[in-house]
Design an enzyme around this catalytic site. Structure first.
Site, PDB file in Angstrom:
ATOM      1  N   HIS A  68       6.928 -22.562   7.963  1.00  0.00           N
ATOM      2  CA  HIS A  68       8.359 -22.394   7.611  1.00  0.00           C
ATOM      3  C   HIS A  68       9.032 -23.221   8.397  1.00  0.00           C
ATOM      4  CE1 HIS A  68       7.941 -19.850  11.301  1.00  0.00           C
ATOM      5  NE2 HIS A  68       9.354 -20.209  11.262  1.00  0.00           N
ATOM      6  N   ARG A  87       0.839  -1.278   0.206  1.00  0.00           N
ATOM      7  CA  ARG A  87      -0.127  -0.017   0.015  1.00  0.00           C
ATOM      8  C   ARG A  87       0.743   1.469  -0.066  1.00  0.00           C
ATOM      9  NH1 ARG A  87      -4.470  -0.725   4.697  1.00  0.00           N
ATOM     10  NH2 ARG A  87      -2.308  -1.114   5.840  1.00  0.00           N
ATOM     11  N   HIS A 124       3.054 -25.356  13.805  1.00  0.00           N
ATOM     12  CA  HIS A 124       4.571 -25.897  13.766  1.00  0.00           C
ATOM     13  C   HIS A 124       4.744 -27.205  14.609  1.00  0.00           C
ATOM     14  CE1 HIS A 124       4.830 -22.017  12.164  1.00  0.00           C
ATOM     15  NE2 HIS A 124       4.953 -21.409  13.178  1.00  0.00           N
ATOM     16  N   LYS A 168       6.594 -18.744  25.647  1.00  0.00           N
ATOM     17  CA  LYS A 168       7.358 -17.575  25.668  1.00  0.00           C
ATOM     18  C   LYS A 168       7.917 -17.101  27.139  1.00  0.00           C
ATOM     19  CE  LYS A 168       4.895 -15.780  21.865  1.00  0.00           C
ATOM     20  NZ  LYS A 168       5.925 -15.859  20.813  1.00  0.00           N
ATOM     21  N   LYS A 188      12.997 -26.173   7.406  1.00  0.00           N
ATOM     22  CA  LYS A 188      14.327 -26.147   8.134  1.00  0.00           C
ATOM     23  C   LYS A 188      15.015 -27.416   7.872  1.00  0.00           C
ATOM     24  CE  LYS A 188      12.678 -23.490  12.193  1.00  0.00           C
ATOM     25  NZ  LYS A 188      13.535 -22.364  12.182  1.00  0.00           N
ATOM     26  N   LYS A 199       1.071 -17.996   7.464  1.00  0.00           N
ATOM     27  CA  LYS A 199       0.159 -18.194   8.506  1.00  0.00           C
ATOM     28  C   LYS A 199      -0.496 -17.099   9.160  1.00  0.00           C
ATOM     29  CE  LYS A 199       2.385 -18.295  12.836  1.00  0.00           C
ATOM     30  NZ  LYS A 199       3.130 -18.871  13.923  1.00  0.00           N
ATOM     31  N   ASP A 228      -1.263 -20.407  17.776  1.00  0.00           N
ATOM     32  CA  ASP A 228      -0.102 -19.911  16.991  1.00  0.00           C
ATOM     33  C   ASP A 228       1.029 -20.849  16.803  1.00  0.00           C
ATOM     34  OD1 ASP A 228       1.330 -17.337  16.217  1.00  0.00           O
ATOM     35  OD2 ASP A 228       2.343 -17.433  17.626  1.00  0.00           O
ATOM     36  N   GLU A 263      10.762 -20.238  23.619  1.00  0.00           N
ATOM     37  CA  GLU A 263      11.110 -18.800  23.326  1.00  0.00           C
ATOM     38  C   GLU A 263      11.602 -18.127  24.688  1.00  0.00           C
ATOM     39  OE1 GLU A 263       8.902 -16.962  20.229  1.00  0.00           O
ATOM     40  OE2 GLU A 263       7.590 -18.526  20.597  1.00  0.00           O
TER      41      GLU A 263
HETATM   42  P1  NAD Z   1       3.477  -6.340   8.098  1.00  0.00           P
HETATM   43  O1  NAD Z   1       2.293  -5.767   8.957  1.00  0.00           O
HETATM   44  O2  NAD Z   1       4.666  -5.854   8.746  1.00  0.00           O
HETATM   45  O3  NAD Z   1       3.422  -6.300   6.628  1.00  0.00           O
HETATM   46  C1  NAD Z   1       1.962  -6.249   5.928  1.00  0.00           C
HETATM   47  C2  NAD Z   1       2.376  -5.757   4.451  1.00  0.00           C
HETATM   48  O4  NAD Z   1       0.893  -5.958   3.949  1.00  0.00           O
HETATM   49  C3  NAD Z   1       2.965  -4.432   4.431  1.00  0.00           C
HETATM   50  O5  NAD Z   1       3.713  -4.331   3.152  1.00  0.00           O
HETATM   51  C4  NAD Z   1       1.660  -3.596   4.051  1.00  0.00           C
HETATM   52  O6  NAD Z   1       1.752  -2.668   3.353  1.00  0.00           O
HETATM   53  C5  NAD Z   1       0.801  -4.694   3.279  1.00  0.00           C
HETATM   54  N1  NAD Z   1      -0.659  -4.391   3.278  1.00  0.00           N
HETATM   55  C6  NAD Z   1      -1.520  -4.202   4.291  1.00  0.00           C
HETATM   56  N2  NAD Z   1      -2.814  -3.906   3.717  1.00  0.00           N
HETATM   57  C7  NAD Z   1      -2.523  -3.922   2.560  1.00  0.00           C
HETATM   58  C8  NAD Z   1      -3.539  -3.785   1.329  1.00  0.00           C
HETATM   59  N3  NAD Z   1      -4.938  -3.573   1.754  1.00  0.00           N
HETATM   60  N4  NAD Z   1      -3.332  -3.831   0.139  1.00  0.00           N
HETATM   61  C9  NAD Z   1      -1.974  -4.107  -0.205  1.00  0.00           C
HETATM   62  N5  NAD Z   1      -0.877  -4.424   0.785  1.00  0.00           N
HETATM   63  C10 NAD Z   1      -1.394  -4.359   2.199  1.00  0.00           C
HETATM   64  O7  NAD Z   1       3.186  -7.936   8.396  1.00  0.00           O
HETATM   65  P2  NAD Z   1       4.467  -9.116   8.184  1.00  0.00           P
HETATM   66  O8  NAD Z   1       4.889  -9.282   9.808  1.00  0.00           O
HETATM   67  O9  NAD Z   1       5.248  -8.772   7.303  1.00  0.00           O
HETATM   68  O10 NAD Z   1       3.511 -10.493   8.012  1.00  0.00           O
HETATM   69  C11 NAD Z   1       2.923 -10.941   6.869  1.00  0.00           C
HETATM   70  C12 NAD Z   1       2.316 -12.026   6.910  1.00  0.00           C
HETATM   71  O11 NAD Z   1       3.138 -13.064   7.306  1.00  0.00           O
HETATM   72  C13 NAD Z   1       1.106 -12.252   8.187  1.00  0.00           C
HETATM   73  O12 NAD Z   1       0.128 -13.141   7.582  1.00  0.00           O
HETATM   74  C14 NAD Z   1       1.905 -12.965   9.335  1.00  0.00           C
HETATM   75  O13 NAD Z   1       0.921 -13.584  10.220  1.00  0.00           O
HETATM   76  C15 NAD Z   1       2.771 -13.829   8.518  1.00  0.00           C
HETATM   77  N6  NAD Z   1       4.111 -14.089   9.504  1.00  0.00           N
HETATM   78  C16 NAD Z   1       4.747 -13.182   9.600  1.00  0.00           C
HETATM   79  C17 NAD Z   1       6.007 -13.500  10.111  1.00  0.00           C
HETATM   80  C18 NAD Z   1       7.001 -12.328  10.767  1.00  0.00           C
HETATM   81  O14 NAD Z   1       8.032 -12.977  11.120  1.00  0.00           O
HETATM   82  N7  NAD Z   1       6.897 -11.151  10.586  1.00  0.00           N
HETATM   83  C19 NAD Z   1       6.332 -14.832  10.639  1.00  0.00           C
HETATM   84  C20 NAD Z   1       5.490 -15.684  10.221  1.00  0.00           C
HETATM   85  C21 NAD Z   1       4.199 -15.452   9.546  1.00  0.00           C
END
Ligand code: NAD
Length: 482
Positions: free
Chosen positions: A178, A51, A240, A331, A182, A148, A235, A216
């Site tokens: 993920h 966005r 996992h 945690k 591993k 997830k 979670d 953790e």
């Molecule tokens: P985040 O909030 O950091 O990023 C979200 C992204 O989505 C951003 O780039 C934002 O601009 C985009 N976005 C939000 N609404 C939008 C829209 N309407 N249109 C287009 N883009 C939009 O989230 P994250 O931590 O990167 O997580 C992303 C996914 O991965 C989630 O489902 C989360 O559960 C999963 N996940 C994340 C991690 C992690 O370590 N961060 C680990 C496991 C799973």
């Protein structure tokens, strides 16, 4: 020993949510490493969509910074980073509106694989699939990668599966866990099915019990608001730990392919007995000196969400009946450590008069820290003075054997993304598997909700609630120190 890399076919990968935390920390650094390792074709392209208002140059600066921070390899250099950035572009796109979809359709090349990584919040998974279809961006060879959490209970997982199925066939949907990417987890399969040593012993006749731990040391920190709606059961356990459990308990698949492996995993979940209330412990960390409580960190002073779970799972099948699997995750525990420990039965009789207490061998598959495999053995203590016995580890730390440069042992995400391009779903969860896992945990969560059950408090930096020790003690066993 350098890892051998087989290049994948040319692709356009679209990371939707390409400015998010996951893209920054894992996906983009992972792709960079695959390019350096010669696995990502030099012609492949990565299109990030989100966005935010970024110009192409601003976006590249953002990625450059991410690579500087999250790629540790000594082999990384500026020239490689600039070469990687040339493969990258940014599109402003709204998952819930119409902005960005036409430019995206025009950007994609014909004749190469198209993959769409949904790295956004779960509420956007179904709208994204729908828009890809509506804007005719996908074809039968396109793939989507879904992060997830996949649902928050059986009903929502079924609904999401149904919504994705409107736009994609099952063989196009890559549900990521993920943990399956591993190296050690895949090594569990190599250990079991590429060596004749363990498989004859891999059953309730020889194995006393199995312990699966994902501990953790940090709390929920910035993720408190999200985590409070989820908890350790949703979670961690449902996905996992359940995956680790399935790979440990499953029958040998006929071949190492997506259908055979996932069929076997599904059979494990279906053979699980319903869990008894006495076989599950929920905990929540309390404040400890300067260390805030879970309730403080989550911003919910009345929260009854669990940050810790320990449970005993029983399988009713020929191989495992009578051998419990103990799963625990939490945690703010003493250490950050994840492992699968297969505890063999004690020797049936000691011929050594002074060593009444012979211990069963323990095979440990360590996921973190220091990925590796360890087998505890009993040997004779050196020196004269009779037959004194002692336990020693046969230890194989992958970094020592394979080298510790990041390019030698790929991170889980980069391995999995390359599998997406190859079209190999073996290490991804199938829709029915996810639903079966929810089907097992749903009644447990429902029971807590109905009873408004409160988790037991535990101290930060410890081993979880006392009740979790009792879970083992009542069976005459104890948790391993991790
Ligand atoms: P985040 O909030 O950091 O990023 C979200 C992204 O989505 C951003 O780039 C934002 O601009 C985009 N976005 C939000 N609404 C939008 C829209 N309407 N249109 C287009 N883009 C939009 O989230 P994250 O931590 O990167 O997580 C992303 C996914 O991965 C989630 O489902 C989360 O559960 C999963 N996940 C994340 C991690 C992690 O370590 N961060 C680990 C496991 C799973």
């Amino acid at each position: 020993m350098a890892a051998q890399t087989i290049p994948v076919d040319d692709f356009d990968l679209v990371i939707i949510g390409g400015t998010g935390d996951l893209a920054k920390r894992k996906i983009l650094p992972g792709l960079f490493r695959r390019l350096c390792a010669g696995q990502m074709p030099e012609t492949a392209r990565i299109i990030c969509a989100a966005r935010s208002d970024f110009t192409q140059d601003e976006f590249k600066s953002f990625v450059r910074e991410a690579l500087e921070k999250f790629v540790k390899s000594k082999k990384k250099n500026k020239k490689q980073i600039e070469f990687f950035l040339e493969r990258l572009s940014y599109i402003k796109l709204d998952a819930l509106g119409d902005e960005g979809w036409e430019p995206l359709a025009k950007t994609l090349r014909k004749g190469v694989i198209h993959a769409f990584y949904f790295s956004v919040g779960p509420s956007l998974f179904a709208p994204l699939a729908e828009r890809l279809l509506k804007h005719k961006i996908t074809n039968d060879n396109s793939r989507i990668v879904v992060e997830k959490p996949f649902g928050r209970d059986l009903a929502s997982a079924q609904a999401l599966n149904a919504e994705l199925a409107r736009s994609f066939n099952e063989d196009q949907i890559f549900r990521i866990d993920h943990y399956l990417g591993k190296e050690t987890v895949q090594n569990l399969m190599a250990l079991r099915f590429a060596n004749a040593l363990f498989e004859p012993l891999w059953n309730s006749q020889h194995i006393d019990h199995v312990q699966i731990t994902v501990a953790e040391s940090i709390g929920v920190e910035g993720r408190g608001a999200y985590y409070d709606k989820s908890g350790a059961m949703r979670d961690m356990i449902q996905n996992h730990l359940m995956q680790l459990f399935c790979l440990t308990a499953m029958e040998p698949p006929a071949t190492f392919d997506a259908t055979s492996v996932r069929d076997e995993k599904l059979k494990v979940i279906k053979a699980l007995d319903p869990i008894l209330e006495v076989d599950i412990v929920r905990g929540q960390y309390r404040a400890d000196g300067d260390s805030p409580s879970y309730q403080d960190e989550s911003g919910n002073p009345d929260s009854t969400t669990e940050s810790y779970i320990a449970l005993k799972a029983n399988l009713s099948n020929w191989r495992w009946v009578g051998t419990p699997f103990y799963l625990r995750t939490g945690k703010k525990l003493r250490n950050r450590a994840s492992e699968i420990a297969v505890v063999f039965k004690d020797p049936p009789h000691s011929i050594f008069a002074d060593s009444q207490d012979l211990k069963g061998n323990v095979l440990t598959i360590r996921l973190q820290p220091d990925e590796g495999i360890n087998l505890s053995m009993t040997i004779k203590e050196p020196g004269p003075g009779g037959m004194r016995l002692t336990e020693v580890p046969l230890d194989m730390t992958f970094a020592e054997v394979l080298g510790d440069d990041e390019l030698s042992i790929p991170d889980a995400y980069e391995r999995l993304i390359m599998d997406v391009i190859r079209g190999d779903q073996t290490l991804f969860m199938r829709g029915d598997e996810v639903e079966a896992a929810w089907g097992w945990v749903d009644p447990i969560i429902k029971n807590w909700e109905e009873k408004q059950a409160k988790p037991a408090p535990y101290d930060a930096g410890g081993n979880g609630p006392d009740d979790s020790l009792m879970l083992m003690h009542k069976d005459g066993r104890r948790w391993r120190e991790v």
